[in-house]
Design a protein around this motif. Structure first.
Motif, PDB file in Angstrom:
ATOM      1  N   ARG A  63       0.825  -5.273   5.744  1.00 53.74           N
ATOM      2  CA  ARG A  63       0.766  -6.524   6.823  1.00 53.74           C
ATOM      3  C   ARG A  63       2.142  -6.505   7.681  1.00 53.74           C
ATOM      4  NH1 ARG A  63      -2.929  -8.071   8.538  1.00 53.74           N
ATOM      5  NH2 ARG A  63      -3.930  -8.661   6.467  1.00 53.74           N
ATOM      6  N   LEU A  64       1.645  -6.747   8.881  1.00 52.42           N
ATOM      7  CA  LEU A  64       2.617  -6.953   9.901  1.00 52.42           C
ATOM      8  C   LEU A  64       2.258  -8.210  10.634  1.00 52.42           C
ATOM      9  CD1 LEU A  64       4.668  -5.490  12.168  1.00 52.42           C
ATOM     10  CD2 LEU A  64       2.665  -4.671  13.032  1.00 52.42           C
ATOM     11  N   ARG A  65       3.321  -9.073  10.810  1.00 56.48           N
ATOM     12  CA  ARG A  65       3.103 -10.242  11.951  1.00 56.48           C
ATOM     13  C   ARG A  65       3.493 -10.118  13.220  1.00 56.48           C
ATOM     14  NH1 ARG A  65       6.064 -12.249   8.130  1.00 56.48           N
ATOM     15  NH2 ARG A  65       7.224 -13.540   9.756  1.00 56.48           N
ATOM     16  N   VAL A  66       2.391 -10.615  13.982  1.00 55.04           N
ATOM     17  CA  VAL A  66       2.877 -10.886  15.604  1.00 55.04           C
ATOM     18  C   VAL A  66       3.440 -12.296  15.715  1.00 55.04           C
ATOM     19  CG1 VAL A  66       2.480 -10.662  17.927  1.00 55.04           C
ATOM     20  CG2 VAL A  66       1.410  -8.745  16.117  1.00 55.04           C
ATOM     21  N   GLU A  67       4.790 -12.593  16.067  1.00 55.12           N
ATOM     22  CA  GLU A  67       5.216 -14.062  16.412  1.00 55.12           C
ATOM     23  C   GLU A  67       5.315 -14.041  17.893  1.00 55.12           C
ATOM     24  OE1 GLU A  67       5.684 -16.286  14.051  1.00 55.12           O
ATOM     25  OE2 GLU A  67       5.511 -14.775  12.260  1.00 55.12           O
ATOM     26  N   ASN A  68       4.227 -14.939  18.304  1.00 55.40           N
ATOM     27  CA  ASN A  68       4.417 -15.245  19.879  1.00 55.40           C
ATOM     28  C   ASN A  68       4.109 -16.723  19.831  1.00 55.40           C
ATOM     29  OD1 ASN A  68       1.845 -15.198  19.169  1.00 55.40           O
ATOM     30  ND2 ASN A  68       1.129 -13.840  20.587  1.00 55.40           N
ATOM     31  N   GLY A  69       4.790 -17.754  19.261  1.00 54.60           N
ATOM     32  CA  GLY A  69       4.426 -19.195  19.411  1.00 54.60           C
ATOM     33  C   GLY A  69       3.563 -19.613  18.116  1.00 54.60           C
ATOM     34  N   THR A  70       2.765 -18.521  17.856  1.00 51.76           N
ATOM     35  CA  THR A  70       1.894 -18.679  16.719  1.00 51.76           C
ATOM     36  C   THR A  70       2.052 -17.274  15.632  1.00 51.76           C
ATOM     37  OG1 THR A  70       0.201 -17.638  17.502  1.00 51.76           O
ATOM     38  CG2 THR A  70       0.335 -20.081  17.699  1.00 51.76           C
ATOM     39  N   SER A  71       1.656 -17.334  14.447  1.00 49.90           N
ATOM     40  CA  SER A  71       1.665 -16.107  13.838  1.00 49.90           C
ATOM     41  C   SER A  71       0.232 -15.508  13.864  1.00 49.90           C
ATOM     42  CB  SER A  71       2.310 -16.444  12.548  1.00 49.90           C
ATOM     43  OG  SER A  71       2.520 -15.141  11.809  1.00 49.90           O
ATOM     44  N   PHE A  72       0.385 -14.215  14.240  1.00 45.69           N
ATOM     45  CA  PHE A  72      -0.972 -13.629  14.181  1.00 45.69           C
ATOM     46  C   PHE A  72      -0.586 -12.257  13.146  1.00 45.69           C
ATOM     47  CE2 PHE A  72      -3.616 -10.204  15.774  1.00 45.69           C
ATOM     48  CZ  PHE A  72      -4.793 -10.885  16.287  1.00 45.69           C
ATOM     49  N   ASP A  73      -1.725 -12.182  12.433  1.00 45.85           N
ATOM     50  CA  ASP A  73      -1.724 -10.862  11.294  1.00 45.85           C
ATOM     51  C   ASP A  73      -2.125  -9.763  11.910  1.00 45.85           C
ATOM     52  OD1 ASP A  73      -0.875 -12.536   9.207  1.00 45.85           O
ATOM     53  OD2 ASP A  73      -2.908 -12.902   8.295  1.00 45.85           O
ATOM     54  N   ALA A  74      -1.326  -8.384  11.631  1.00 44.54           N
ATOM     55  CA  ALA A  74      -1.813  -7.076  12.287  1.00 44.54           C
ATOM     56  C   ALA A  74      -1.396  -6.376  11.007  1.00 44.54           C
ATOM     57  CB  ALA A  74      -0.982  -6.947  13.529  1.00 44.54           C
ATOM     58  N   VAL A  75      -1.651  -5.324  11.321  1.00 47.22           N
ATOM     59  CA  VAL A  75      -1.197  -4.092  10.117  1.00 47.22           C
ATOM     60  C   VAL A  75      -0.234  -3.057  10.789  1.00 47.22           C
ATOM     61  CG1 VAL A  75      -3.063  -4.306   8.605  1.00 47.22           C
ATOM     62  CG2 VAL A  75      -3.192  -2.650  10.734  1.00 47.22           C
ATOM     63  N   ALA A  76       0.593  -2.319   9.927  1.00 46.57           N
ATOM     64  CA  ALA A  76       1.371  -1.170  10.287  1.00 46.57           C
ATOM     65  C   ALA A  76       1.210  -0.048   9.434  1.00 46.57           C
ATOM     66  CB  ALA A  76       2.938  -1.749   9.918  1.00 46.57           C
ATOM     67  N   LEU A  77       0.749   0.885  10.286  1.00 45.95           N
ATOM     68  CA  LEU A  77       0.310   2.283   9.532  1.00 45.95           C
ATOM     69  C   LEU A  77       1.867   2.903   9.203  1.00 45.95           C
ATOM     70  CD1 LEU A  77      -1.890   5.013  11.093  1.00 45.95           C
ATOM     71  CD2 LEU A  77      -0.162   5.397   9.280  1.00 45.95           C
ATOM     72  N   ALA A  78       1.770   3.092   7.866  1.00 45.56           N
ATOM     73  CA  ALA A  78       3.191   3.783   7.523  1.00 45.56           C
ATOM     74  C   ALA A  78       3.275   3.655   5.755  1.00 45.56           C
ATOM     75  CB  ALA A  78       4.472   3.300   8.120  1.00 45.56           C
ATOM     76  N   PRO A  79       3.383   4.920   5.395  1.00 44.91           N
ATOM     77  CA  PRO A  79       3.155   6.083   5.727  1.00 44.91           C
ATOM     78  C   PRO A  79       1.964   6.805   5.786  1.00 44.91           C
ATOM     79  CG  PRO A  79       4.151   6.187   3.570  1.00 44.91           C
ATOM     80  CD  PRO A  79       3.798   4.827   3.832  1.00 44.91           C
ATOM     81  N   LEU A  80       1.719   8.000   6.492  1.00 44.76           N
ATOM     82  CA  LEU A  80       0.674   8.681   6.461  1.00 44.76           C
ATOM     83  C   LEU A  80       1.265  10.052   5.916  1.00 44.76           C
ATOM     84  CD1 LEU A  80      -2.131   9.971   7.032  1.00 44.76           C
ATOM     85  CD2 LEU A  80      -1.380  10.427   9.396  1.00 44.76           C
ATOM     86  N   SER A  81       0.775  10.754   4.718  1.00 43.33           N
ATOM     87  CA  SER A  81       1.200  12.038   4.462  1.00 43.33           C
ATOM     88  C   SER A  81       0.212  12.903   3.888  1.00 43.33           C
ATOM     89  CB  SER A  81       2.445  11.877   3.419  1.00 43.33           C
ATOM     90  OG  SER A  81       1.595  11.249   2.313  1.00 43.33           O
ATOM     91  N   VAL A  82       0.375  14.188   4.194  1.00 39.94           N
ATOM     92  CA  VAL A  82      -0.455  15.382   3.571  1.00 39.94           C
ATOM     93  C   VAL A  82       0.285  16.379   2.846  1.00 39.94           C
ATOM     94  CG1 VAL A  82      -2.408  17.172   4.174  1.00 39.94           C
ATOM     95  CG2 VAL A  82      -2.347  14.958   5.619  1.00 39.94           C
ATOM     96  N   ALA A  83      -0.033  16.888   1.720  1.00 40.29           N
ATOM     97  CA  ALA A  83       0.442  17.681   1.055  1.00 40.29           C
ATOM     98  C   ALA A  83       0.692  19.157   1.852  1.00 40.29           C
ATOM     99  CB  ALA A  83      -0.223  18.064  -0.260  1.00 40.29           C
ATOM    100  N   SER A  84       1.738  19.699   1.903  1.00 34.22           N
ATOM    101  CA  SER A  84       1.804  20.941   2.815  1.00 34.22           C
ATOM    102  C   SER A  84       0.804  22.036   2.694  1.00 34.22           C
ATOM    103  CB  SER A  84       3.275  21.441   2.623  1.00 34.22           C
ATOM    104  OG  SER A  84       3.582  21.948   1.480  1.00 34.22           O
ATOM    105  N   ALA A  85       0.285  22.232   1.504  1.00 38.34           N
ATOM    106  CA  ALA A  85      -0.490  23.118   1.156  1.00 38.34           C
ATOM    107  C   ALA A  85      -2.111  22.842   1.680  1.00 38.34           C
ATOM    108  CB  ALA A  85      -0.613  23.487  -0.441  1.00 38.34           C
TER     109      ALA A  85
END
Length: 165
Positions: A63-85
């Motif tokens: 969960r990520l919030r955008v504050e701009n006079g109101t609070s808006f719900d957004a999302v943060a992509l983190a982390p993304l991972s793939v095994a080296s193999a």
């Protein structure tokens, strides 16, 4: 023929996810981040990829919030991972595409990522879409993707778990 299967994370996946994260990021920081996001209840969507039946990748949106006079719900992509193999087999791409589909179905309208523009740009993320946001991470690597109506500006407020990075 090899196959990629995407599914939601199950409790039994935790140890393998941590191992993939520690290998992919050369240390425990991202694995700790995932544990903190989970413990804080900040996870919006978390998926794993299996390649020929073996756990090969992981993606998390918090969960990520955008504050701009109101609070808006957004999302943060983190982390993304793939095994080296398993890198270079389309696993990261499959995870991102599946996650975007699910996020849109869940009603999410804005995703933000801090990462390589050449990679994340392939999935529609752009710095231009994120340039109006105030963030401690503001710069060329901060990118956003809108699935629907979402603010163009405001302050990005990440989960407290990110303070440890």
């Amino acid at each position: 023929m090899s196959s990629i299967a995407i599914r939601r994370v199950q409790p039994a996946d935790r140890a393998l996810i941590s191992a993939i994260l520690e290998e992919a990021f050369d240390g425990p920081d991202e694995a700790k981040l995932v544990a903190q996001l989970s413990g804080n209840g900040d996870i919006v969507l978390e998926l794993v990829a299996e390649f020929d039946g073996a756990l090969a990748g992981h993606i998390l949106f918090s969960r990520l919030r955008v504050e701009n006079g109101t609070s808006f719900d957004a999302v943060a992509l983190a982390p993304l991972s793939v095994a080296s193999a398993h890198q270079g087999k389309g696993i990261g791409s499959a995870l991102i595409k599946a996650a975007h589909e699910q996020l849109a179905l869940m009603g999410e309208t804005l995703s933000v990522v801090l990462g390589d523009p050449g990679y994340y740009g392939r999935f529609g993320y752009t710095h231009a879409r994120a340039s109006g946001f105030t963030s401690q991470y503001q710069g060329a690597y901060l990118q956003a993707l809108a699935f629907g109506d979402a603010p163009l500006s405001g302050t990005l407020v990440y989960s407290r778990a990110f303070e440890g990075l």
